[in-house]
Design a protein around this motif. Structure first.
Motif: not given
Length: 139
Positions: A54, A59, A100-101, A104
């Motif tokens: 993620y 994605e 990047y998340d 998550r």
């Protein structure tokens, strides 16, 4: 060998190469110790080419993350070990994938990505460009 034949099997350490399919599942060979195991259909199996990370925008396929690591490390192994402290892992991953998340993607995910990259590197599976052109590396 492409990432389409590389598997992560739930409850088993490391990565596996798909050897052959059977009526009740398949046979896989460990990339760590080359031992073969039989895996049933009920097992939790992930194909590396199907995994994505993620980001804040989308994605990103795992092969693209591996390419970014490969570029950063100039084709070598990672500078940080997968067993490093959480903060070191996050700093390293932020260098590779600044967007990047963080909500998550957990430290355990980062550990797996780093460990998987190093296992693939040790087994000379370093062509992460993808098989989109139909050109795949034969073994």
């Amino acid at each position: 060998m492409s990432l389409d034949k590389i598997l992560s099997i739930g409850g088993k350490p490391g990565l596996y190469k798909l050897v052959t399919q059977t009526r009740t599942g398949f046979v896989a060979e460990s990339l760590i110790d080359q031992k073969r195991i039989t895996v049933g259909m009920r097992s939790n199996v992930s194909i590396l080419s199907e995994i994505a990370i993620y980001t804040l925008d989308e994605e990103l396929p795992l092969r693209d993350v591996f390419l970014k690591i490969q570029v950063k490390e100039k084709g070598g192994k990672t500078a940080v070990a997968h067993k490093a402290e959480k903060i070191k892992l996050e700093e390293y991953f932020f260098e590779i994938l600044p967007n990047y998340d963080e909500d998550r993607v957990y430290a355990s995910d980062i550990k797996k990505v780093i460990q998987w990259y190093n296992i693939l590197h040790e087994n000379n599976i370093t062509d992460f460009s993808g098989d989109k052109d139909g050109a795949s590396e034969e073994e």
